[in-house]
Write a protein that holds these residues in place. Sequence first.
Motif, short mmCIF file in Angstrom:
data_model
loop_
_atom_site.label_atom_id
_atom_site.label_comp_id
_atom_site.label_asym_id
_atom_site.label_seq_id
_atom_site.Cartn_x
_atom_site.Cartn_y
_atom_site.Cartn_z
N HIS A 75 -18.81 14.31 1.71
CA HIS A 75 -20.03 13.90 2.43
C HIS A 75 -19.89 12.45 2.87
O HIS A 75 -19.35 11.61 2.15
CB HIS A 75 -21.24 14.07 1.52
CG HIS A 75 -22.55 13.92 2.24
ND1 HIS A 75 -23.08 12.69 2.55
CD2 HIS A 75 -23.42 14.84 2.70
CE1 HIS A 75 -24.23 12.86 3.18
NE2 HIS A 75 -24.47 14.16 3.28
N ARG A 76 -20.42 12.14 4.04
CA ARG A 76 -20.23 10.81 4.60
C ARG A 76 -20.86 9.70 3.75
O ARG A 76 -20.37 8.57 3.74
CB ARG A 76 -20.78 10.75 6.03
CG ARG A 76 -22.20 11.21 6.23
CD ARG A 76 -22.53 11.21 7.72
NE ARG A 76 -23.86 11.66 8.03
CZ ARG A 76 -24.14 12.85 8.56
NH1 ARG A 76 -23.17 13.72 8.75
NH2 ARG A 76 -25.37 13.19 8.88
N VAL A 77 -21.94 10.00 3.05
CA VAL A 77 -22.55 8.99 2.18
C VAL A 77 -21.64 8.73 0.98
O VAL A 77 -21.44 7.58 0.57
CB VAL A 77 -23.96 9.42 1.73
CG1 VAL A 77 -24.48 8.49 0.66
CG2 VAL A 77 -24.90 9.44 2.93
N ALA A 78 -21.06 9.79 0.42
CA ALA A 78 -20.12 9.61 -0.70
C ALA A 78 -18.93 8.78 -0.24
O ALA A 78 -18.44 7.91 -0.99
CB ALA A 78 -19.65 10.97 -1.21
N PHE A 79 -18.47 9.00 0.97
CA PHE A 79 -17.35 8.22 1.50
C PHE A 79 -17.74 6.75 1.64
O PHE A 79 -16.98 5.85 1.25
CB PHE A 79 -16.90 8.77 2.85
CG PHE A 79 -15.74 8.04 3.45
CD1 PHE A 79 -14.44 8.43 3.18
CD2 PHE A 79 -15.94 6.94 4.29
CE1 PHE A 79 -13.36 7.74 3.74
CE2 PHE A 79 -14.88 6.25 4.84
CZ PHE A 79 -13.57 6.66 4.56
N ALA A 80 -18.91 6.49 2.21
CA ALA A 80 -19.34 5.11 2.41
C ALA A 80 -19.47 4.37 1.09
O ALA A 80 -19.16 3.18 1.00
CB ALA A 80 -20.67 5.09 3.16
N GLU A 81 -19.86 5.06 0.05
CA GLU A 81 -20.07 4.41 -1.24
C GLU A 81 -18.78 4.17 -1.99
O GLU A 81 -18.68 3.23 -2.77
CB GLU A 81 -21.03 5.27 -2.08
CG GLU A 81 -22.45 5.28 -1.51
CD GLU A 81 -23.39 6.15 -2.31
OE1 GLU A 81 -22.88 6.96 -3.13
OE2 GLU A 81 -24.61 6.06 -2.10
N SER A 82 -17.75 5.00 -1.76
CA SER A 82 -16.49 4.81 -2.47
C SER A 82 -15.39 5.63 -1.81
O SER A 82 -15.51 6.85 -1.69
CB SER A 82 -16.63 5.24 -3.93
OG SER A 82 -15.43 5.03 -4.63
N HIS A 83 -14.36 4.93 -1.35
CA HIS A 83 -13.24 5.63 -0.73
C HIS A 83 -12.00 4.75 -0.79
O HIS A 83 -12.07 3.56 -1.10
CB HIS A 83 -13.56 5.99 0.72
CG HIS A 83 -13.82 4.80 1.60
ND1 HIS A 83 -15.08 4.29 1.79
CD2 HIS A 83 -12.98 4.01 2.31
CE1 HIS A 83 -15.00 3.23 2.60
NE2 HIS A 83 -13.73 3.04 2.93
N PHE A 84 -10.86 5.33 -0.47
CA PHE A 84 -9.62 4.57 -0.44
C PHE A 84 -9.50 3.79 0.86
O PHE A 84 -9.75 4.35 1.94
CB PHE A 84 -8.41 5.51 -0.58
CG PHE A 84 -8.32 6.18 -1.91
CD1 PHE A 84 -8.22 5.43 -3.08
CD2 PHE A 84 -8.34 7.56 -2.00
CE1 PHE A 84 -8.15 6.05 -4.30
CE2 PHE A 84 -8.27 8.18 -3.23
CZ PHE A 84 -8.17 7.43 -4.39
N GLN A 85 -9.13 2.53 0.76
CA GLN A 85 -8.92 1.74 1.96
C GLN A 85 -7.82 2.38 2.80
O GLN A 85 -6.74 2.68 2.32
CB GLN A 85 -8.50 0.31 1.60
CG GLN A 85 -8.20 -0.58 2.80
CD GLN A 85 -9.38 -0.69 3.75
OE1 GLN A 85 -10.52 -0.74 3.33
NE2 GLN A 85 -9.09 -0.72 5.04
N GLY A 86 -8.15 2.59 4.07
CA GLY A 86 -7.20 3.21 4.99
C GLY A 86 -7.48 4.67 5.26
O GLY A 86 -6.95 5.23 6.22
#
Length: 460
Positions: free
Chosen positions: A275-286
């Motif tokens: 989910h895009r909110v989960a991505f915005a809150e925590s993801h791998f750089q790149g």
Amino acid sequence: MDVVVIETPQLGDRSYLVHDGSVALVIDPQRDIDRVERAAVKAGVRITHVAETHLHNDYVTGGLVLAEKHGADYLVNAADEVSFTRVPVTDGQVLRVGRLSVSVVATPGHTHTHLSYVVRDDRHDAGTEAVFSGGSLLYGSVGRTDLVSPGDTAKLAHDQYSSVRRLVDSATPEAALYPTHGFGSFCSIGPASHQETSTISEQAASNHALTDRDEDHFVSQLLQNITAYPAYYAHMNPLNAAGPHPAILDVPDSVDAKELGRRLRAGEWVVDLRHRVAFAESHFQGSVSFEYGRGDNFTSYLGWVIPWNQPLTLLGPLGEVEKAIRDLARIGIDSPDAAVGPEAAVLNVGALAPESPQASYLHGDWSLLLREREPADVVLDVRRPDEFEASHVVGALNIPVYELLGKITELPDARIWVHCATGYRASVAASLLDRAGREVVLINARFRDAAGIGIETTQP
């Protein structure tokens, strides 16, 4: 005659299994032919014929593989230049599929060599009919005419005007109409209807291609409605003409933490399906965000935004990875280099790579923009130009998401607030900007709600 509809909502297309209770004709099958085969088994019929209305521009066909696997005749226009063995068919030809008669009707417009098929069940005294119109006559409109070349677009629009009339004259008014495109496909153009079924008589009374008595006016209106289409379309026709190989739908072995880290550092395309909110809150750089399962945007926009034929890693729960692999195979993106799963591992993203995941950009609704926007900040609208022209935030820049990757360096050196119509395209754009090291805020909200809370917009 029975018609089984096989939906591919991810691309806005339909395929059809047409049978007499014993043998079947398949029209415009998608590359993942197992869905067609299951439908045939359920109906208790044998596939003896497979037909293409045209060499498709929006997906890789499963027609050749299906026909070869079942020993079926593969019906393709004799005028199409292809690199495989087919049964060439031409305008006016009539074929038999069990007790069904199949009439071939030339309907150029969507392509120069487009065909439609009028199928009649001779068991009934009245002769029930069904019309399979591919990208010719759609519900409420017609197939777009600009996919061959810019120089052919106007002529094909004129051809489309004539073809739909010829097709209507080739069938009874009560005949059911079964187009391939028009259910969200970028292959349609004009005021397409959202109806699920229709007949020839209904379209004759309501479709602008049939009710507009001025051909030049129709063509002018059609050309004015042309909008951009996905970049991957350029690769579909050549793949279909060459004869696609079977789809590979297996999930590859999951990449380990060290290899995932290497791919991220090397700038390879790592696609996060969460989910895009989960991505915005925590993801791998790149990594980049292409949320899976929210509407039918994933396939078209990933194929549109990410450069063709690049190494691709899918990051997400195993079930979503499996579905994404199937979706991507339909547009010729085969065997992503790696998939990461299962779900428990994805949720614990910090365990997957030596680098720590980052929370790198804000997200919120329009009220966040009202509260925190600074004078130097940029509002970036990543909708299509026609959407932007209809109404937009005053002072916003417009770069469609499918053009953003090549234009990031042109953006001002400032914090960027990015939005679209619903949040999906904006989430893709925000992740591209973040990947490029830009300071970004995702407006995860509907554009139509902006004016209601005090955002100044131009009037539609």
